[in-house]
Design a protein around this motif. Structure first.
Motif, short mmCIF file in Angstrom:
data_model
loop_
_atom_site.label_atom_id
_atom_site.label_comp_id
_atom_site.label_asym_id
_atom_site.label_seq_id
_atom_site.Cartn_x
_atom_site.Cartn_y
_atom_site.Cartn_z
N ARG A 60 0.79 -1.20 0.77
CA ARG A 60 -0.01 -0.77 -0.07
C ARG A 60 0.91 0.74 0.16
O ARG A 60 0.68 2.00 -1.12
CB ARG A 60 -1.00 -0.01 1.23
CG ARG A 60 -2.24 -0.97 0.77
CD ARG A 60 -2.69 -0.57 2.47
NE ARG A 60 -3.99 -1.86 2.51
CZ ARG A 60 -3.94 -3.18 2.63
NH1 ARG A 60 -3.04 -3.39 3.87
NH2 ARG A 60 -4.67 -3.80 3.21
N ALA A 61 2.31 1.16 1.05
CA ALA A 61 2.43 2.74 1.02
C ALA A 61 3.65 2.75 -0.62
O ALA A 61 3.59 4.04 -0.95
CB ALA A 61 3.45 2.05 2.41
N SER A 62 3.91 1.85 -0.58
CA SER A 62 4.73 1.72 -1.92
C SER A 62 3.83 1.43 -3.12
O SER A 62 3.95 2.62 -4.12
CB SER A 62 5.27 0.12 -2.40
OG SER A 62 6.33 0.19 -1.38
N ALA A 63 2.96 1.47 -3.37
CA ALA A 63 2.17 2.31 -4.30
C ALA A 63 1.50 2.74 -4.43
O ALA A 63 1.48 3.81 -5.74
CB ALA A 63 0.60 1.15 -4.34
N LEU A 64 1.20 4.18 -3.02
CA LEU A 64 1.18 5.70 -3.05
C LEU A 64 2.48 6.08 -3.39
O LEU A 64 1.89 7.22 -3.92
CB LEU A 64 0.29 5.45 -1.53
CG LEU A 64 0.41 7.87 -0.42
CD1 LEU A 64 -0.60 7.97 -2.02
CD2 LEU A 64 0.72 7.27 0.57
N THR A 65 3.68 5.63 -3.39
CA THR A 65 4.36 6.46 -3.32
C THR A 65 5.00 6.52 -4.96
O THR A 65 5.38 7.46 -5.52
CB THR A 65 6.31 5.57 -2.99
OG1 THR A 65 5.96 5.25 -1.12
CG2 THR A 65 6.98 6.37 -2.97
N VAL A 66 4.86 5.26 -5.77
CA VAL A 66 4.86 5.43 -7.20
C VAL A 66 3.92 5.90 -7.71
O VAL A 66 3.79 7.30 -8.87
CB VAL A 66 4.46 3.66 -7.71
CG1 VAL A 66 3.89 3.86 -8.57
CG2 VAL A 66 5.70 3.27 -6.97
N LEU A 67 2.49 6.06 -6.78
CA LEU A 67 1.89 7.37 -7.28
C LEU A 67 1.72 8.42 -7.23
O LEU A 67 1.80 9.50 -8.50
CB LEU A 67 0.25 7.34 -7.17
CG LEU A 67 -0.62 5.86 -7.14
CD1 LEU A 67 -1.62 5.80 -6.34
CD2 LEU A 67 -0.96 6.35 -8.64
N ILE A 68 2.55 9.18 -6.36
CA ILE A 68 3.35 10.65 -5.89
C ILE A 68 4.87 11.36 -7.24
O ILE A 68 4.50 11.68 -7.74
CB ILE A 68 3.61 10.78 -4.98
CG1 ILE A 68 2.74 10.24 -3.83
CG2 ILE A 68 3.96 11.93 -4.37
CD1 ILE A 68 2.47 10.63 -1.91
N ALA A 69 5.42 9.45 -7.42
CA ALA A 69 6.50 9.48 -7.94
C ALA A 69 5.86 9.40 -9.74
O ALA A 69 6.28 10.49 -10.14
CB ALA A 69 7.19 8.28 -7.96
N ALA A 70 4.97 9.31 -9.83
CA ALA A 70 4.29 8.94 -11.40
C ALA A 70 3.37 10.79 -11.68
O ALA A 70 3.65 11.13 -12.65
CB ALA A 70 3.06 8.73 -11.65
N ALA A 71 2.71 11.06 -9.79
CA ALA A 71 1.74 12.64 -11.07
C ALA A 71 3.74 13.56 -10.92
O ALA A 71 3.17 14.65 -11.48
CB ALA A 71 1.33 12.98 -9.56
N LEU A 72 4.79 14.04 -9.85
CA LEU A 72 5.53 14.23 -10.20
C LEU A 72 6.11 14.74 -11.26
O LEU A 72 6.39 15.23 -12.28
CB LEU A 72 6.87 14.15 -9.25
CG LEU A 72 5.85 14.92 -8.07
CD1 LEU A 72 7.64 13.68 -6.49
CD2 LEU A 72 6.73 16.42 -7.67
N ILE A 73 6.67 13.23 -12.17
CA ILE A 73 6.62 12.87 -13.38
C ILE A 73 6.42 13.80 -14.51
O ILE A 73 6.32 14.56 -15.27
CB ILE A 73 6.90 11.57 -13.44
CG1 ILE A 73 8.69 11.07 -12.75
CG2 ILE A 73 7.45 11.72 -14.90
CD1 ILE A 73 9.08 9.75 -13.00
N LEU A 74 4.97 13.47 -14.48
CA LEU A 74 3.83 13.64 -15.47
C LEU A 74 3.25 14.92 -15.35
O LEU A 74 3.67 15.71 -16.41
CB LEU A 74 2.32 13.46 -14.80
CG LEU A 74 2.45 11.69 -15.67
CD1 LEU A 74 1.11 11.17 -15.02
CD2 LEU A 74 2.45 11.48 -17.18
N TYR A 75 3.98 15.83 -13.39
CA TYR A 75 3.41 17.49 -13.80
C TYR A 75 4.48 17.77 -14.83
O TYR A 75 4.77 19.01 -14.96
CB TYR A 75 3.73 17.93 -12.78
CG TYR A 75 4.09 19.30 -11.59
CD1 TYR A 75 2.71 19.63 -12.18
CD2 TYR A 75 5.59 19.42 -11.69
CE1 TYR A 75 3.46 21.47 -12.45
CE2 TYR A 75 5.94 21.04 -11.66
CZ TYR A 75 4.79 22.10 -11.69
OH TYR A 75 4.69 23.17 -11.43
#
Length: 74
Positions: free
Chosen positions: A32-47
């Motif tokens: 769960r925590a890893s999935a959240l971290t991956v989502l944050i990372a993807a959001a930063l890259i997409l931004y």
């Protein structure tokens, strides 16, 4: 936030989440925590990619990392 900084932070978060994902999967837990971290990372890259379309390529990533490090370090 500078788009270069967002890209570097997103890449670093994505790389750092891999061991957490592997640990959770090997212990048969939900990552769960890893999935959240991956989502944050993807959001930063997409931004970063949306702010400067066409600016980043794989060949320019080392230059972006060095530029961000030069901005942060005195």
């Amino acid at each position: 936030m500078d788009s270069d900084l967002a890209l570097v932070m997103g890449c670093l978060l994505a790389v750092l989440s891999v061991p957490s994902i592997l640990s959770a999967v090997s212990d048969q837990r939900a990552p769960r925590a890893s999935a959240l971290t991956v989502l944050i990372a993807a959001a930063l890259i997409l931004y970063a990619l949306r702010e400067n379309p066409g600016r980043y390529s794989f060949a320019e990533l080392p230059d972006v990392f060095v530029a961000v490090a030069a901005d942060i370090l005195p």
